[in-house]
Design a protein around this motif. Sequence first.
Motif, PDB file in Angstrom:
ATOM      1  N   LEU A 185       0.699  -0.861  -0.104  1.00  0.00           N
ATOM      2  CA  LEU A 185       0.053   0.540   0.095  1.00  0.00           C
ATOM      3  C   LEU A 185       0.688   1.194   0.215  1.00  0.00           C
ATOM      4  N   TRP A 186       0.405   1.993  -0.077  1.00  0.00           N
ATOM      5  CA  TRP A 186       0.901   3.107  -0.215  1.00  0.00           C
ATOM      6  C   TRP A 186       0.946   4.883   0.948  1.00  0.00           C
ATOM      7  N   ALA A 187       0.729   3.736   2.329  1.00  0.00           N
ATOM      8  CA  ALA A 187       1.311   4.841   3.955  1.00  0.00           C
ATOM      9  C   ALA A 187       1.464   3.701   4.941  1.00  0.00           C
ATOM     10  N   THR A 188       1.356   4.740   5.289  1.00  0.00           N
ATOM     11  CA  THR A 188       1.994   4.198   7.024  1.00  0.00           C
ATOM     12  C   THR A 188       1.302   4.468   8.184  1.00  0.00           C
ATOM     13  N   LYS A 189       0.517   3.617   8.842  1.00  0.00           N
ATOM     14  CA  LYS A 189      -0.306   4.213   9.583  1.00  0.00           C
ATOM     15  C   LYS A 189       0.146   4.383  11.268  1.00  0.00           C
ATOM     16  N   VAL A 190      -0.060   5.902  11.783  1.00  0.00           N
ATOM     17  CA  VAL A 190       0.424   5.524  12.918  1.00  0.00           C
ATOM     18  C   VAL A 190      -0.713   6.228  14.421  1.00  0.00           C
ATOM     19  N   ALA A 191      -0.445   5.295  15.676  1.00  0.00           N
ATOM     20  CA  ALA A 191      -1.207   5.391  16.423  1.00  0.00           C
ATOM     21  C   ALA A 191      -0.665   5.494  18.256  1.00  0.00           C
ATOM     22  N   GLY A 192      -1.178   6.980  18.482  1.00  0.00           N
ATOM     23  CA  GLY A 192      -0.102   7.264  19.589  1.00  0.00           C
ATOM     24  C   GLY A 192      -0.917   8.045  20.515  1.00  0.00           C
ATOM     25  N   HIS A 193      -1.043   8.426  21.827  1.00  0.00           N
ATOM     26  CA  HIS A 193      -1.020   9.833  22.479  1.00  0.00           C
ATOM     27  C   HIS A 193      -0.821  10.916  21.155  1.00  0.00           C
ATOM     28  N   PRO A 194      -2.467  11.825  21.686  1.00  0.00           N
ATOM     29  CA  PRO A 194      -2.965  12.665  20.743  1.00  0.00           C
ATOM     30  C   PRO A 194      -1.744  13.404  20.451  1.00  0.00           C
ATOM     31  N   ALA A 195      -0.281  13.789  21.653  1.00  0.00           N
ATOM     32  CA  ALA A 195      -0.023  15.231  20.948  1.00  0.00           C
ATOM     33  C   ALA A 195       1.629  14.467  19.586  1.00  0.00           C
ATOM     34  N   LEU A 196       2.167  13.108  20.036  1.00  0.00           N
ATOM     35  CA  LEU A 196       2.136  12.451  19.109  1.00  0.00           C
ATOM     36  C   LEU A 196       2.041  13.002  17.132  1.00  0.00           C
ATOM     37  N   ILE A 197       0.111  12.809  17.290  1.00  0.00           N
ATOM     38  CA  ILE A 197      -0.029  12.453  16.491  1.00  0.00           C
ATOM     39  C   ILE A 197      -0.025  14.117  16.221  1.00  0.00           C
ATOM     40  N   GLU A 198      -0.263  15.277  16.852  1.00  0.00           N
ATOM     41  CA  GLU A 198      -0.394  16.319  16.404  1.00  0.00           C
ATOM     42  C   GLU A 198       0.903  16.593  16.083  1.00  0.00           C
ATOM     43  N   ALA A 199       1.704  16.158  16.731  1.00  0.00           N
ATOM     44  CA  ALA A 199       3.620  16.556  15.650  1.00  0.00           C
ATOM     45  C   ALA A 199       3.596  16.242  14.936  1.00  0.00           C
ATOM     46  N   LEU A 200       3.278  15.140  14.391  1.00  0.00           N
ATOM     47  CA  LEU A 200       3.121  14.112  13.039  1.00  0.00           C
ATOM     48  C   LEU A 200       2.621  15.074  12.203  1.00  0.00           C
ATOM     49  N   LEU A 201       1.242  14.764  12.033  1.00  0.00           N
ATOM     50  CA  LEU A 201       0.322  16.247  11.285  1.00  0.00           C
ATOM     51  C   LEU A 201       1.248  17.781  10.731  1.00  0.00           C
ATOM     52  N   ASN A 202       1.719  18.659  12.623  1.00  0.00           N
ATOM     53  CA  ASN A 202       2.544  19.383  12.417  1.00  0.00           C
ATOM     54  C   ASN A 202       3.556  19.443  11.791  1.00  0.00           C
ATOM     55  N   ASP A 203       4.659  18.236  11.137  1.00  0.00           N
ATOM     56  CA  ASP A 203       5.682  18.755  10.672  1.00  0.00           C
ATOM     57  C   ASP A 203       5.615  18.346   8.897  1.00  0.00           C
ATOM     58  N   SER A 204       6.240  19.786   9.215  1.00  0.00           N
ATOM     59  CA  SER A 204       6.803  20.436   6.995  1.00  0.00           C
ATOM     60  C   SER A 204       6.852  19.181   6.610  1.00  0.00           C
ATOM     61  N   GLU A 205       7.971  18.437   7.947  1.00  0.00           N
ATOM     62  CA  GLU A 205       8.990  17.404   6.387  1.00  0.00           C
ATOM     63  C   GLU A 205       8.195  15.992   6.380  1.00  0.00           C
ATOM     64  N   ILE A 206       6.560  15.971   6.533  1.00  0.00           N
ATOM     65  CA  ILE A 206       6.303  14.932   6.526  1.00  0.00           C
ATOM     66  C   ILE A 206       4.963  15.104   6.246  1.00  0.00           C
ATOM     67  N   GLU A 207       4.446  14.289   5.322  1.00  0.00           N
ATOM     68  CA  GLU A 207       3.171  14.419   3.868  1.00  0.00           C
ATOM     69  C   GLU A 207       2.295  13.279   4.991  1.00  0.00           C
ATOM     70  N   ALA A 208       1.290  14.041   6.037  1.00  0.00           N
ATOM     71  CA  ALA A 208       0.539  13.072   7.035  1.00  0.00           C
ATOM     72  C   ALA A 208      -0.984  13.758   6.414  1.00  0.00           C
ATOM     73  N   VAL A 209      -1.934  13.111   6.534  1.00  0.00           N
ATOM     74  CA  VAL A 209      -3.254  13.170   7.009  1.00  0.00           C
ATOM     75  C   VAL A 209      -4.195  12.391   8.318  1.00  0.00           C
ATOM     76  N   ARG A 210      -5.488  12.822   8.807  1.00  0.00           N
ATOM     77  CA  ARG A 210      -5.501  12.603  10.361  1.00  0.00           C
ATOM     78  C   ARG A 210      -6.646  11.593   9.046  1.00  0.00           C
ATOM     79  N   LEU A 211      -7.092  10.125   9.643  1.00  0.00           N
ATOM     80  CA  LEU A 211      -7.530   9.454   8.998  1.00  0.00           C
ATOM     81  C   LEU A 211      -9.119   9.629  10.256  1.00  0.00           C
ATOM     82  N   PRO A 212     -10.048   9.397   9.274  1.00  0.00           N
ATOM     83  CA  PRO A 212     -11.467   9.434  10.588  1.00  0.00           C
ATOM     84  C   PRO A 212     -11.418   8.547  11.318  1.00  0.00           C
TER      85      PRO A 212
END
Length: 85
Positions: free
Chosen positions: A55-82
């Motif tokens: 597949l084309w993606a990696t899924k990360v599960a963790g504490h909300p602060a970790l997820i927010e850090a990934l979503l806000n990192d300009s070097e990482i293409e990240a989207v929040r899954l519903p």
Amino acid sequence: MPEESNLLSGLWPLAARAGRLGDAEILYDNPESDFSPSNLWAEDRSWSLCTDYDLWATKVAGHPALIEALLNDSEIEAVRLPLTP
């Protein structure tokens, strides 16, 4: 080098390793291995990472602060899954 134990799941021989996250880098593009790590899980179970090799993606599960850090990192293409029930 992370410790290795062999597992057998159906017809697929798998290798499970335990070690430090920083040591996982040496397992990528390793000519002695057929596959690179596709699943990482913190020993304290606070986060996990899963990459399906076909597949084309990696899924990360963790504490909300970790997820927010990934979503806000300009070097990482990240989207929040519903969330789905």
